[in-house]
Design a protein around this motif. Structure first.
Motif, PDB file in Angstrom:
ATOM      1  N   ALA A 411       0.837  -1.200   0.000  1.00  0.00           N
ATOM      2  CA  ALA A 411       0.000   0.000   0.000  1.00  0.00           C
ATOM      3  C   ALA A 411       0.869   1.247   0.000  1.00  0.00           C
ATOM      4  N   GLY A 412       1.672   1.396  -1.051  1.00  0.00           N
ATOM      5  CA  GLY A 412       2.569   2.544  -1.142  1.00  0.00           C
ATOM      6  C   GLY A 412       1.862   3.827  -1.516  1.00  0.00           C
ATOM      7  N   GLY A 413       0.724   3.701  -2.158  1.00  0.00           N
ATOM      8  CA  GLY A 413      -0.058   4.847  -2.592  1.00  0.00           C
ATOM      9  C   GLY A 413      -1.128   4.388  -3.557  1.00  0.00           C
ATOM     10  N   ARG A 414      -2.060   5.248  -3.793  1.00  0.00           N
ATOM     11  CA  ARG A 414      -3.173   4.876  -4.658  1.00  0.00           C
ATOM     12  C   ARG A 414      -2.712   4.549  -6.076  1.00  0.00           C
ATOM     13  N   ALA A 415      -1.739   5.310  -6.580  1.00  0.00           N
ATOM     14  CA  ALA A 415      -1.259   5.095  -7.949  1.00  0.00           C
ATOM     15  C   ALA A 415      -0.619   3.721  -8.110  1.00  0.00           C
ATOM     16  N   SER A 434      -5.557  -4.137  -0.198  1.00  0.00           N
ATOM     17  CA  SER A 434      -4.544  -3.086  -0.324  1.00  0.00           C
ATOM     18  C   SER A 434      -5.168  -1.706  -0.182  1.00  0.00           C
ATOM     19  N   ARG A 435      -6.294  -1.497  -0.843  1.00  0.00           N
ATOM     20  CA  ARG A 435      -6.962  -0.179  -0.776  1.00  0.00           C
ATOM     21  C   ARG A 435      -7.466   0.121   0.634  1.00  0.00           C
ATOM     22  N   MET A 436      -8.020  -0.886   1.295  1.00  0.00           N
ATOM     23  CA  MET A 436      -8.557  -0.652   2.629  1.00  0.00           C
ATOM     24  C   MET A 436      -7.445  -0.451   3.658  1.00  0.00           C
ATOM     25  N   THR A 437      -6.322  -1.145   3.479  1.00  0.00           N
ATOM     26  CA  THR A 437      -5.175  -0.924   4.361  1.00  0.00           C
ATOM     27  C   THR A 437      -4.638   0.493   4.202  1.00  0.00           C
ATOM     28  N   LEU A 438      -4.533   0.943   2.952  1.00  0.00           N
ATOM     29  CA  LEU A 438      -4.081   2.323   2.706  1.00  0.00           C
ATOM     30  C   LEU A 438      -5.049   3.311   3.343  1.00  0.00           C
ATOM     31  N   HIS A 439      -6.338   3.036   3.246  1.00  0.00           N
ATOM     32  CA  HIS A 439      -7.349   3.945   3.804  1.00  0.00           C
ATOM     33  C   HIS A 439      -7.285   3.974   5.331  1.00  0.00           C
ATOM     34  N   ARG A 440      -7.169   2.801   5.954  1.00  0.00           N
ATOM     35  CA  ARG A 440      -7.248   2.733   7.420  1.00  0.00           C
ATOM     36  C   ARG A 440      -5.921   3.053   8.105  1.00  0.00           C
ATOM     37  N   ASN A 443       0.382   4.358   4.456  1.00  0.00           N
ATOM     38  CA  ASN A 443       1.556   3.608   4.017  1.00  0.00           C
ATOM     39  C   ASN A 443       2.420   3.329   5.241  1.00  0.00           C
ATOM     40  N   THR A 444       2.372   2.095   5.714  1.00  0.00           N
ATOM     41  CA  THR A 444       3.184   1.711   6.877  1.00  0.00           C
ATOM     42  C   THR A 444       4.484   1.044   6.430  1.00  0.00           C
ATOM     43  N   SER A 445       4.899   1.337   5.193  1.00  0.00           N
ATOM     44  CA  SER A 445       6.153   0.853   4.638  1.00  0.00           C
ATOM     45  C   SER A 445       6.161  -0.670   4.538  1.00  0.00           C
ATOM     46  N   SER A 446       7.226  -1.313   5.000  1.00  0.00           N
ATOM     47  CA  SER A 446       7.421  -2.747   4.777  1.00  0.00           C
ATOM     48  C   SER A 446       6.405  -3.620   5.503  1.00  0.00           C
ATOM     49  N   SER A 447       5.673  -3.072   6.449  1.00  0.00           N
ATOM     50  CA  SER A 447       4.695  -3.871   7.192  1.00  0.00           C
ATOM     51  C   SER A 447       3.314  -3.863   6.546  1.00  0.00           C
ATOM     52  N   SER A 448       3.105  -3.063   5.509  1.00  0.00           N
ATOM     53  CA  SER A 448       1.750  -2.897   4.955  1.00  0.00           C
ATOM     54  C   SER A 448       1.176  -4.211   4.423  1.00  0.00           C
ATOM     55  N   ILE A 449       2.012  -5.081   3.852  1.00  0.00           N
ATOM     56  CA  ILE A 449       1.512  -6.334   3.286  1.00  0.00           C
ATOM     57  C   ILE A 449       0.943  -7.246   4.370  1.00  0.00           C
ATOM     58  N   LYS A 464      -8.129 -23.212   3.292  1.00  0.00           N
ATOM     59  CA  LYS A 464      -7.005 -24.145   3.212  1.00  0.00           C
ATOM     60  C   LYS A 464      -6.528 -24.299   1.771  1.00  0.00           C
ATOM     61  N   ARG A 465      -5.226 -24.282   1.574  1.00  0.00           N
ATOM     62  CA  ARG A 465      -4.523 -24.403   0.299  1.00  0.00           C
ATOM     63  C   ARG A 465      -4.646 -23.160  -0.583  1.00  0.00           C
ATOM     64  N   ASN A 466      -5.257 -22.093  -0.082  1.00  0.00           N
ATOM     65  CA  ASN A 466      -5.227 -20.820  -0.814  1.00  0.00           C
ATOM     66  C   ASN A 466      -3.798 -20.309  -0.877  1.00  0.00           C
ATOM     67  N   ARG A 467      -3.451 -19.712  -2.012  1.00  0.00           N
ATOM     68  CA  ARG A 467      -2.116 -19.125  -2.169  1.00  0.00           C
ATOM     69  C   ARG A 467      -2.196 -17.604  -2.164  1.00  0.00           C
ATOM     70  N   VAL A 468      -1.227 -16.986  -1.492  1.00  0.00           N
ATOM     71  CA  VAL A 468      -1.180 -15.534  -1.341  1.00  0.00           C
ATOM     72  C   VAL A 468       0.090 -15.000  -1.980  1.00  0.00           C
ATOM     73  N   TRP A 469      -0.060 -13.941  -2.764  1.00  0.00           N
ATOM     74  CA  TRP A 469       1.095 -13.275  -3.368  1.00  0.00           C
ATOM     75  C   TRP A 469       1.287 -11.929  -2.689  1.00  0.00           C
ATOM     76  N   GLN A 470       2.393 -11.796  -1.964  1.00  0.00           N
ATOM     77  CA  GLN A 470       2.771 -10.511  -1.383  1.00  0.00           C
ATOM     78  C   GLN A 470       3.819  -9.875  -2.286  1.00  0.00           C
ATOM     79  N   ILE A 471       3.561  -8.641  -2.704  1.00  0.00           N
ATOM     80  CA  ILE A 471       4.496  -7.965  -3.603  1.00  0.00           C
ATOM     81  C   ILE A 471       4.740  -6.554  -3.096  1.00  0.00           C
ATOM     82  N   ALA A 472       6.014  -6.172  -3.020  1.00  0.00           N
ATOM     83  CA  ALA A 472       6.381  -4.880  -2.448  1.00  0.00           C
ATOM     84  C   ALA A 472       7.489  -4.227  -3.270  1.00  0.00           C
ATOM     85  N   PHE A 473       7.487  -2.894  -3.261  1.00  0.00           N
ATOM     86  CA  PHE A 473       8.492  -2.091  -3.963  1.00  0.00           C
ATOM     87  C   PHE A 473       9.287  -1.297  -2.944  1.00  0.00           C
TER      88      PHE A 473
END
Length: 511
Positions: A411-415, A434-440, A443-449, A464-473
């Motif tokens: 959640a680095g920014g809306r753009a 991501s949008r709701m984390t940014l709103h609430r 940008n908490t930097s590396s902890s936002s994910i 169970k067995r759901n896969r999650v993709w965390q991506i950060a810049f």
């Protein structure tokens, strides 16, 4: 009919122009193509199984037609080749033993926690602007610029500032920065240790990442001192690595857990605002003031096989991309002093373009690891056609929705969120966390994910067995990905950041 676009759940719109209502034949054609593609993916994904069915059938028929004499002859043949069988069995056992001893150990995420600041540290738009004006450090142009950024940022009215920035005038100091760091780190760790019932003495590895605040003794040393961790702990303090450092810290902990047996690793990700607020009028340096807020996360990782029963997730992949060799990428997020000698972090106008290149490189590496073979074939075939025939064929964008059930985009920014939603062809539900984390929380930097993953859990969506993709810049410039798989239907842990407000979300984000 809405001619401008299709409204989304968050109040925005996707850029699809509707010229006319689709005719019935067009609709039927789109439905047919949809099922053709689904059939193609199913066929390719199960091709190996489908090929084995006839082979198994033939073998079954042959075995059923064998008589007693045939079986007796087979036994006599094996008896006279006992030495060969013994040697082959020994080699097989040795090979299996080597494989078991040298294979990568699974890394489990037992649990994690996210820090939530007390309510008296909330910073609404009005409070932000009032304090900025009263400090007397900003001219009218800078104040108006910050107001516009806030309104377009996607941040809500309940994000948090550290205590020193609520004072008038602000009182940034080393002591205040240490106080902020302690409140965030110890707050997150207290929740984690309480939820997991882990004795601090059992923690063998500690990795802390904070980009802009690196005191002496280090932040990791502050944690060792507070919780009286054991003397032979492997502790690391990562600095200056930007918002993607949380994934880097997980990668380092993963590598250490391959070496050190039967232990726990704690990864703590945070950022410090107190000493890194910009008090000048350079607009490229004012943007971080408007976006960054207080936050932090703590993770408990384990390589103990018994923890697979209680852990939430298993780490599947970490893919890291570094574009620092390119000068533009290196300087696109850069800490420096302005003409008046005031320190801040400047953001380049080329930031989004550089992030796009880093993302492309990252998913080129990640794709073959996670995408079904059907998507890989489509991507390779379009690439081959373009290369061989120099055709004006658009490169095929793999459908990552076939590989992942959930997406945690930094959640680095809306753009940033808008761009990834568009480029990866995601649906509004995929970027909701991501949008709701940014709103609430901002940008908490590396902890936002981790706030985003907590949102998905709080909504009861993690199965169970759901896969999650965390991506950060992050600065440097870096794009890093982590892939996790849920080991059970995951429920939110107690004292989570969304515990008393999840029913209020999602909210509409004004354009």
């Amino acid at each position: 009919m809405n001619q401008g676009g299709v409204a989304t759940a968050n109040g925005g719109s996707v850029g699809v122009q509707i010229q006319r209502s689709p005719r019935l034949p067009d609709f039927l054609q789109s439905v047919n193509l949809k099922y053709v593609k689904l059939g193609y993916h199913y066929l390719i994904s199960n091709l190996l199984t489908l090929c084995f069915i006839p082979l198994i059938a033939v073998i079954s028929i042959d075995v059923s037609q064998m008589n007693i004499n045939d079986l007796h002859q087979l036994w006599v043949h094996l008896k006279f080749n006992l030495l060969s069988i013994t040697i082959c069995s020994a080699i097989l056992v040795f090979g299996l033993t080597v494989y078991v001893m040298t294979r990568p150990r699974p890394v489990y995420l037992v649990d994690y926690s996210c820090y939530r600041a007390p309510d008296h540290l909330k910073a609404s738009y009005a409070r932000f602007m009032k304090h900025s004006r009263l400090t007397g450090d900003f001219d009218e142009s800078s104040l108006e610029f910050q107001r516009k950024i806030l309104e377009r940022s996607g941040l809500g009215q309940e994000t948090y500032f550290p205590k020193a920035m609520h004072d008038i005038p602000p009182t940034p100091s080393m002591a205040a920065a240490r106080e902020e760091a302690e409140e965030v780190m110890f707050g997150a760790l207290d929740i984690l240790l309480k939820n997991t019932n882990v004795n601090p003495k059992d923690i063998g590895i500690l990795v802390v990442n904070c980009s802009l605040f690196n005191p002496t003794p280090s932040l990791s040393a502050m944690i060792v001192n507070k919780y009286k961790l054991r003397g032979n702990i492997r502790s690391y303090n990562l600095g200056g690595m930007g918002c993607s450092a949380g994934v880097i810290a997980v990668d380092l902990a993963k590598d250490l857990l391959q070496v050190h047996r039967n232990t726990y690793a704690v990864v703590l990700s945070t950022e410090n605002i107190t000493q890194n607020w910009y008090f000048g009028n350079n607009k490229s340096m004012l943007i971080p003031n408007c976006l960054f807020r207080v936050g932090g996360s703590a993770l408990l990782l384990s390589n103990k096989s018994k923890d697979s029963q209680r852990a939430k997730y298993k780490l599947i992949h970490v893919v890291r991309t570094h574009r620092g060799a390119d000068d533009k990428a290196f300087r696109c997020v850069y800490q420096e002093q302005d003409d008046a000698g005031k320190t801040g972090v400047s953001l380049s106008k080329d930031l989004m373009a550089i992030a796009g290149v880093a993302l492309k490189t990252n998913i080129t590496t990640l794709g073959p690891l996670v995408l079904p073979i059907s998507e890989q074939l489509l991507f390779f075939s379009t690439l081959l056609v373009k290369k061989l025939f120099n055709a004006t064929v658009k490169p095929y964008i793999p459908d990552f929705k076939l590989a992942f059930d959930h997406f945690c985009i930094h959640a680095g920014g809306r753009a940033v969120i808008d761009e990834l939603e568009k480029n990866l062809q995601l649906l509004p539900i995929h970027v909701e966390a991501s949008r709701m984390t940014l709103h609430r929380f901002g940008n908490t930097s590396s902890s936002s994910i981790w706030y985003e993953l907590s949102y998905i859990e709080a909504k009861g969506r993690m199965r169970k067995r759901n896969r999650v993709w965390q991506i950060a810049f992050g600065s440097g410039f870096k794009c890093n990905s982590a892939v996790w798989e849920a080991l059970r239907n995951v429920k939110p842990s107690s004292n989570g950041p969304w515990e008393d407000c999840i029913d209020n979300y999602p909210v509409k984000i004004s354009t």
